[in-house]
Structures are given as structure tokens and as C-alpha cells.
Design a protein around this motif. Structure first.
Motif, short mmCIF file in Angstrom:
data_model
loop_
_atom_site.label_atom_id
_atom_site.label_comp_id
_atom_site.label_asym_id
_atom_site.label_seq_id
_atom_site.Cartn_x
_atom_site.Cartn_y
_atom_site.Cartn_z
N PHE A 92 2.54 4.75 4.98
CA PHE A 92 3.15 3.84 5.95
C PHE A 92 2.68 4.18 7.37
O PHE A 92 2.31 3.28 8.14
N HIS A 93 2.69 5.44 7.70
CA HIS A 93 2.25 5.85 9.04
C HIS A 93 0.80 5.42 9.27
O HIS A 93 0.46 4.91 10.35
N HIS A 94 -0.03 5.63 8.26
CA HIS A 94 -1.46 5.31 8.41
C HIS A 94 -1.67 3.82 8.62
O HIS A 94 -2.41 3.41 9.53
N VAL A 95 -1.03 3.00 7.79
CA VAL A 95 -1.20 1.56 7.92
C VAL A 95 -0.59 1.08 9.24
O VAL A 95 -1.22 0.34 10.01
N HIS A 96 0.64 1.51 9.52
CA HIS A 96 1.35 1.03 10.70
C HIS A 96 0.65 1.45 12.00
O HIS A 96 0.67 0.70 12.99
N GLU B 139 -7.06 12.26 5.08
CA GLU B 139 -6.95 13.62 4.54
C GLU B 139 -5.49 13.96 4.23
O GLU B 139 -5.18 14.56 3.18
N GLU B 140 -4.59 13.59 5.13
CA GLU B 140 -3.16 13.84 4.91
C GLU B 140 -2.65 13.06 3.71
O GLU B 140 -1.86 13.57 2.91
N LEU B 141 -3.11 11.84 3.57
CA LEU B 141 -2.69 11.01 2.45
C LEU B 141 -3.21 11.57 1.13
O LEU B 141 -2.47 11.65 0.13
N GLU C 175 0.83 -1.21 0.00
CA GLU C 175 0.00 0.00 0.00
C GLU C 175 0.86 1.26 0.00
O GLU C 175 0.45 2.30 -0.52
N VAL C 176 2.05 1.17 0.57
CA VAL C 176 2.99 2.31 0.49
C VAL C 176 3.42 2.52 -0.96
O VAL C 176 3.47 3.66 -1.45
#
Length: 234
Positions: free
Chosen positions: A198-202, A179-181, A90-91
Motif C-alpha cells: 500500500f505504501h509503495h503504490v500510494h 526491496e522492502e516488499l 495489489e495490496v
């Protein structure tokens, strides 16, 4: 005649059972009794079995030869493995989307985020889970990489299932992260989009692993389940 009614019976059975599993109407470990399902779905055993075969390919059911079929157990190990793959693929999808998305694609992604916002405002947990899953699906579409899409397609159902199983996570946080993505992709900034993805998934990994203990057990034995819950003959 509706679009659904024009589908082959195996497709209709597949769509209905997939929705019931992903939407948690059928919980992990539930035995699926062919006779009852055929009656409920108004199909014969042949299209039903074809639907169950597809669900097994999706990882949503387990079939034990000569015993029966259950909804797949979804253990902490399964969740961990899914996050391992999502944190990589996804990244990559977010990075490619930032490089390749056109305005039409960005509008589609923004519209999907708006659907998630409205569901969040209504506190409709099932709708939030479905909207968030679709948001990730649109990013994969915007990546415009058929090979990547083919690799992620078998994970789509399990990812949607995970979103429903973890729908008690803070939806406001998920919206802000989306929203950030979206902003990073709209700015055509691949590095920022990759970091945001990465931050969102992790960020969901630890909570999801903790929740996994509440919905499934490593002690679930598909063979024992199909034997012990055999339907009595009528």
C-alpha cells in the motif's frame, strides 16, 4: 523461424502496437491511420482491426465509429481511478503472495528486482519502467489466485503505460520500496507485505497525478481528433 513470426498476424500487430503505445512511441491522443499501420506492419486491414479491437479492450485506444481510432487520452481522472484499484487489488496480491509463495517464486521475484536494479544503474528509464511493471506482475502470479489475476489482467497494459509515463520518478526510491516488499513476502509476513504494498503504490499517487497534466488533457475530444486529423487521400 522466430517465435514472433509464428504468431498469427493479428497477434503480431497487437504486440507491436501495444509496445509502441506503452513505450510512448505513440503518445496519448495520437491518431492511428489504418492504411499507414497496415503498410508498416505488413498486415491486411482485417488482422489490424482485430488488433485494434483488443487494444480498445485494454483501454489503450478509442475507436469512433465511421471516424477512426486514436491512442486513448490518459487524464488525471484516469490515473486517479487506476490508483484507487491498485491500492486495493495489489495490496491483496502482496498479502496472498506472502502467504503462498514458494522458494521458486521468491527466486523469480528476486531475479526481477535484480533486473530493475541493473536498469536503474544504467539509468535506462524505459527498461526501469518495464522491469518495475514486471515485478508487480510476478507478485500477482505468486498470489496464486486465478480470480484476482483475471481481475488485474485488463489493468496490466494501463499499469505498464503509467510506469512509462511516470518514468521520471526517482528509480532509486522505487527500487528500495521493492526491496522492502520482497523482504516482507520472503519472510511470509502478510500484514507487513500488505502495508508495504500500500505504501509503495500510494507513494506514487500524488506525483503521477501531477505528471498527468503534462501528457494528456481533459479537453481531448476523440471525435474531433479523428475528424481533424483525417488522412488525405493519396
Amino acid at each position: 523461424m522466430t517465435e514472433a513470426s509464428r504468431k498469427p498476424l493479428r497477434e503480431r500487430a497487437y504486440d507491436e502496437l501495444r509496445a509502441r503505445i506503452v513505450g510512448l512511441e505513440l503518445a496519448p491522443g495520437t491518431r492511428l491511420i489504418e492504411r499507414d499501420l497496415a503498410d508498416e506492419l505488413a498486415v491486411s486491414r482485417i488482422p489490424l482491426r482485430e488488433a485494434l479491437q483488443r487494444l480498445q479492450q485494454d483501454g489503450l485506444v478509442v475507436t469512433v465509429p465511421h471516424q477512426g481510432t486514436i491512442v486513448s487520452p490518459f487524464t488525471a481522472d484516469d490515473v486517479r481511478d487506476l490508483f484507487d484499484v491498485r491500492e486495493s487489488l495489489e495490496v491483496l496480491a502482496a498479502r496472498l503472495a506472502a502467504e503462498r509463495a514458494d522458494q521458486h517464486g521468491l527466486d523469480k521475484l528476486a531475479a526481477q528486482l535484480d533486473i530493475a536494479r541493473r536498469a536503474t544503474k544504467r539509468k535506462d528509464k524505459s527498461a526501469i519502467a518495464a522491469a518495475n511493471a514486471r515485478f508487480h506482475g510476478v507478485i500477482v502470479e505468486l498470489a496464486a489466485n486465478p480470480l484476482l489475476e483475471t481481475m488485474l489482467r485488463p489493468l496490466e497494459a494501463r499499469t505498464q503505460w503509467l510506469f512509462h509515463l511516470t518514468k521520471d520518478r526517482d528509480p532509486g526510491v522505487q527500487c528500495r520500496e521493492h526491496e522492502e516488499l520482497l523482504a516482507a513476502i520472503a519472510d511470509h509476513d502478510p500484514d507487513r507485505a500488505a502495508a508495504s504494498a500500500f505504501h509503495h503504490v500510494h507513494s506514487g499517487r500524488a506525483d503521477s497525478l501531477a505528471m498527468a497534466a503534462t501528457w494528456s488533457s481533459t479537453d481531448l475530444d476523440p471525435v474531433q481528433l479523428t475528424r481533424s486529423r483525417r488522412r488525405e487521400s493519396s
